[in-house]
Design an enzyme around this catalytic site. Structure first.
Site, short mmCIF file in Angstrom:
data_model
loop_
_atom_site.label_atom_id
_atom_site.label_comp_id
_atom_site.label_asym_id
_atom_site.label_seq_id
_atom_site.Cartn_x
_atom_site.Cartn_y
_atom_site.Cartn_z
N ARG A 54 -5.94 -9.34 12.63
CA ARG A 54 -4.71 -9.04 11.45
C ARG A 54 -4.36 -10.54 11.32
NH1 ARG A 54 -3.67 -3.84 10.46
NH2 ARG A 54 -4.28 -2.40 12.20
N ARG A 113 -4.83 9.20 1.74
CA ARG A 113 -5.70 9.68 2.96
C ARG A 113 -5.53 10.92 3.38
NH1 ARG A 113 -8.49 6.59 2.91
NH2 ARG A 113 -7.53 4.48 3.74
N SER A 138 1.82 1.58 9.50
CA SER A 138 1.06 2.58 9.29
C SER A 138 -0.12 2.67 10.25
CB SER A 138 0.56 2.50 7.66
OG SER A 138 -0.07 1.48 7.59
N GLU A 162 0.90 -1.20 0.00
CA GLU A 162 -0.17 -0.06 -0.03
C GLU A 162 0.78 1.26 0.01
OE1 GLU A 162 -3.58 1.88 2.43
OE2 GLU A 162 -2.14 1.18 3.54
N PHE A 163 0.82 2.10 -1.10
CA PHE A 163 1.64 3.11 -1.02
C PHE A 163 0.88 4.43 -0.53
CE2 PHE A 163 3.60 1.49 -4.96
CZ PHE A 163 4.78 1.64 -4.56
N HIS A 220 -13.00 4.68 8.97
CA HIS A 220 -11.87 4.47 10.00
C HIS A 220 -12.56 4.90 11.29
CE1 HIS A 220 -9.43 4.37 6.43
NE2 HIS A 220 -8.51 3.52 7.02
N GLN A 277 -0.23 -3.39 13.83
CA GLN A 277 0.17 -3.99 12.74
C GLN A 277 1.31 -5.12 13.28
OE1 GLN A 277 1.38 -1.45 9.52
NE2 GLN A 277 -0.97 -0.89 9.11
N LYS A 305 -13.75 -1.68 3.47
CA LYS A 305 -12.95 -1.61 4.36
C LYS A 305 -13.22 -1.03 5.57
CE LYS A 305 -8.52 -0.11 5.53
NZ LYS A 305 -7.28 0.76 4.97
#
Length: 218
Positions: free
Chosen positions: A180, A56, A200, A29-30, A116, A204, A142
């Site tokens: 995750r 974002r 990010s 993911e850039f 989010h 994670q 998502k």
């Protein structure tokens, strides 16, 4: 699928990081909003890699504070270059415009519509309503919400299972780490993992650890 976020400030560093990440991950993911500056040429370079391009907005926890019309045009450049995925917010008023543009030019880009909540996990019913709204707009829904207890985990797992194969469901934070690890088994199309301590979002899991855990669970 394992996705590793690329969070460099410089485009050349970002491309190098992507090449390293793709040795151990399926996709990157850039986070283009984290670049010191981003233009169409940068997007074209990123789109050559198996990737999600995300720009974002600051109002959704990102760092993009520039002109929103420019942001939409950058997303259109990604679509024109057939990047694998773009990630656009559910709250972005022009998200449907991007879908219409993709359809009009016949691009192969899949559109992730995201939500989010960095403080809490909504009720199961609210999460389902969010996912339904996202799927009416894009290809993949998502949500990433802060998981505070076991009940939050159960809500997240339940919603992932209902929308298996067209969802990315994430519980953020320490409690959310389990989502995750096993979310993909329940139907999430990918999970985000960190590499060499660079992440990010909170919670994670390191990509090497994640793969070892998956091996043990087989």
């Amino acid at each position: 699928m394992i996705c590793i976020p690329v969070i460099d400030k410089n485009i050349n560093d970002a491309l190098k990081s992507a090449e390293e990440a793709l040795k151990v991950a399926d996709i990157v993911e850039f986070r283009a909003d984290l670049l010191e500056s981003v233009d169409k040429q940068d997007i074209e370079k990123m789109a050559k890699y198996p990737s999600i391009i995300t720009i974002r907005a600051d109002w959704e926890g990102g760092e993009y504070t520039g002109d929103n019309n420019k942001r939409i045009e950058l997303y259109k450049t990604a679509i024109e270059n057939n990047v694998k995925f773009i990630d656009i917010e559910l709250k972005e008023e022009k998200n449907k415009e991007l879908v219409e543009f993709r359809n009009k030019i016949g691009s192969k880009t899949k559109i992730i519509v995201s939500y989010h909540d960095f403080e809490k996990t909504p009720s199961k019913q609210d999460l389902m309503e969010i996912v339904e709204k996202e799927l009416k707009i894009g290809d993949i829904a998502k949500f990433a919400t802060m998981a505070q207890n076991k009940n939050d985990l159960l809500k997240i797992f339940a919603v992932i299972s209902i929308y298996e194969g067209k969802i990315i469901g994430i519980g953020m934070g320490e409690v959310g780490k389990l989502t995750r690890i096993i979310g993909v088994e329940l139907g999430s199309i990918l999970t985000f993992a960190s590499m060499e301590g660079r992440s990010s979002a909170p919670g994670q899991v390191d990509v090497v650890k994640l793969k070892k855990i998956w091996e043990l669970l087989k």
